[in-house]
Design a protein around this motif. Structure first.
Motif, short mmCIF file in Angstrom:
data_model
loop_
_atom_site.label_atom_id
_atom_site.label_comp_id
_atom_site.label_asym_id
_atom_site.label_seq_id
_atom_site.Cartn_x
_atom_site.Cartn_y
_atom_site.Cartn_z
N GLN A 97 0.88 -1.17 0.00
CA GLN A 97 0.00 0.00 0.00
C GLN A 97 0.91 1.20 0.00
O GLN A 97 1.44 1.59 1.04
CB GLN A 97 -0.85 0.01 1.26
CG GLN A 97 -1.87 -1.09 1.30
CD GLN A 97 -2.82 -0.91 2.48
OE1 GLN A 97 -2.41 -0.87 3.63
NE2 GLN A 97 -4.08 -0.79 2.18
N HIS A 137 -9.99 -13.14 14.25
CA HIS A 137 -10.81 -11.93 14.24
C HIS A 137 -10.73 -11.27 12.87
O HIS A 137 -9.91 -11.65 12.02
CB HIS A 137 -10.32 -10.95 15.31
CG HIS A 137 -10.49 -11.47 16.70
ND1 HIS A 137 -11.72 -11.77 17.24
CD2 HIS A 137 -9.59 -11.76 17.66
CE1 HIS A 137 -11.55 -12.22 18.47
NE2 HIS A 137 -10.27 -12.23 18.75
N SER A 138 -11.53 -10.23 12.70
CA SER A 138 -11.48 -9.43 11.49
C SER A 138 -10.06 -8.87 11.30
O SER A 138 -9.45 -8.42 12.27
CB SER A 138 -12.50 -8.30 11.62
OG SER A 138 -12.45 -7.50 10.50
N ALA A 186 -7.44 -10.69 10.55
CA ALA A 186 -6.43 -11.70 10.88
C ALA A 186 -5.76 -12.28 9.63
O ALA A 186 -4.63 -12.78 9.70
CB ALA A 186 -7.07 -12.83 11.68
N THR A 241 -7.69 -13.49 2.92
CA THR A 241 -6.48 -13.65 2.13
C THR A 241 -6.11 -15.13 2.03
O THR A 241 -5.74 -15.63 0.96
CB THR A 241 -5.31 -12.86 2.76
OG1 THR A 241 -5.72 -11.50 2.91
CG2 THR A 241 -4.07 -12.93 1.90
P1 ADP Z 1 -9.90 -11.15 7.49
O1 ADP Z 1 -10.55 -11.84 6.35
O2 ADP Z 1 -9.44 -12.09 8.57
O3 ADP Z 1 -10.72 -10.02 8.02
P2 ADP Z 1 -8.07 -10.13 5.46
O4 ADP Z 1 -7.42 -11.31 4.84
O5 ADP Z 1 -9.20 -9.47 4.73
O6 ADP Z 1 -8.52 -10.51 6.95
O7 ADP Z 1 -6.98 -9.02 5.73
C1 ADP Z 1 -5.74 -9.26 6.40
C2 ADP Z 1 -4.91 -8.01 6.35
O8 ADP Z 1 -4.49 -7.78 5.01
C3 ADP Z 1 -5.66 -6.75 6.76
O9 ADP Z 1 -4.72 -5.92 7.41
C4 ADP Z 1 -6.10 -6.16 5.45
O10 ADP Z 1 -6.29 -4.78 5.54
C5 ADP Z 1 -4.95 -6.53 4.53
N1 ADP Z 1 -5.39 -6.70 3.13
C6 ADP Z 1 -6.22 -7.65 2.66
N2 ADP Z 1 -6.36 -7.54 1.34
C7 ADP Z 1 -5.58 -6.50 0.96
C8 ADP Z 1 -5.30 -5.88 -0.30
N3 ADP Z 1 -5.86 -6.31 -1.43
N4 ADP Z 1 -4.46 -4.84 -0.30
C9 ADP Z 1 -3.90 -4.42 0.83
N5 ADP Z 1 -4.12 -4.94 2.04
C10 ADP Z 1 -4.96 -5.98 2.12
#
Ligand code: ADP
Ligand code: ADP
Length: 232
Positions: free
Chosen positions: A13, A39-40, A42, A46
């Motif tokens: 980012q 948790h959210s 985590a 991904t």
């Molecule tokens: P969860 O599904 O457990 O809520 P995520 O896998 O969505 O977690 O996100 C894990 C971390 O990766 C978070 O900090 C999120 O902001 C970051 N993240 C997920 N997808 C992206 C992306 N496409 N670009 C940048 N950061 C991402």
């Protein structure tokens, strides 16, 4: 069986690096249900995208019965993906197709003929308790029934791994129990390894044999259900 080794996903980012997954390793043998709870934020979403190769991991391996999915490209990748059946939070059915056509869709995609499809669809609808619903449309079914259709569709290509992404988060408690019973019922089918990714501890406690706790992209606890729960 699915084996995940040192799976890492780094997002960029601007100049900041986000390690959404950081060295995740786990093994789920066939016939076993493994829960991944976190948790959210985590890293659960991904992990789902990297396991299904919808997103390329930065490094690490995902192997199913010894075949490395992360090494596959193009046609080989499409074939490899079929080894994992994915069930979403909401079943994501095609509203304009009948239930039978929704379940048969993955088979249609790979060119399986109509008669073979029909036989497989009938078998799967029977398995999930919807033998009579084949000609209905998704809008005519309850949320729990639609989730059953999602499970039947995920099984259509006889995958080796069934991956549930928050399977009960959109369901009421009674329907949740029914879907969890169904997950336990299908686990014995043809040597399936089952992975359930969820933020709901009661789901893990009810159906999982083993569990990993995901936090900040890392697995911070892992083991048999009773051991991990006693350490939390
Ligand atoms: P969860 O599904 O457990 O809520 P995520 O896998 O969505 O977690 O996100 C894990 C971390 O990766 C978070 O900090 C999120 O902001 C970051 N993240 C997920 N997808 C992206 C992306 N496409 N670009 C940048 N950061 C991402
Ligand atoms: P959920 O938790 O319901 O899976 P998220 O809000 O975590 O949904 O993510 C939704 C989408 O946004 C995902 O594709 C994820 O990769 C992306 N995403 C999550 N966090 C970030 C982020 N910090 N920057 C860019 N994309 C992100």
């Amino acid at each position: 069986m699915i084996t995940v080794t040192d799976l890492t996903k780094v997002y960029h980012q601007g100049r900041r690096e986000v390690r959404a997954l950081d060295g995740v390793s786990l093994t789920v043998p066939e016939g076993s249900i493994h829960g991944i709870i976190g948790h959210s934020g985590a890293g659960k979403s991904t992990l789902v995208r990297c396991l299904t190769l919808l997103d390329r991991p930065t490094s690490g391996r995902v192997e199913i019965n010894g075949v490395d999915l992360t090494a596959a490209r193009d046609a080989a990748l499409r074939t490899a993906r079929r080894r994992i059946g994915l069930v979403f939070q909401q079943a994501n059915l095609f509203d304009s197709r009948t239930i039978a056509d929704n379940v048969g869709y993955p088979l249609e995609l790979i060119g399986v003929d109509k008669a073979t499809r029909a036989a497989k669809v009938a078998e799967l609808l029977g398995l999930v308790g919807l033998a009579d619903a084949g000609q209905a449309y998704p809008a005519q079914l309850s949320g729990g029934m639609r989730q059953r259709v999602g499970i039947a569709r995920a099984l259509a290509t006889d995958p080796d791994v069934l991956l549930f992404d928050e399977p009960t988060s959109a369901l009421d408690p009674k329907t949740t129990d029914e879907i969890l019973d169904l997950i336990m019922q299908v686990r014995g089918r043809g040597g399936l390894a089952v992975l359930v990714i969820t933020h709901e501890m009661h789901v893990v406690k009810r159906i999982c044999d083993s569990v990993s706790l995901l936090d900040g992209g890392r697995i911070v606890e892992s083991g048999a259900l009773t051991d991990v729960v006693s350490r939390l």
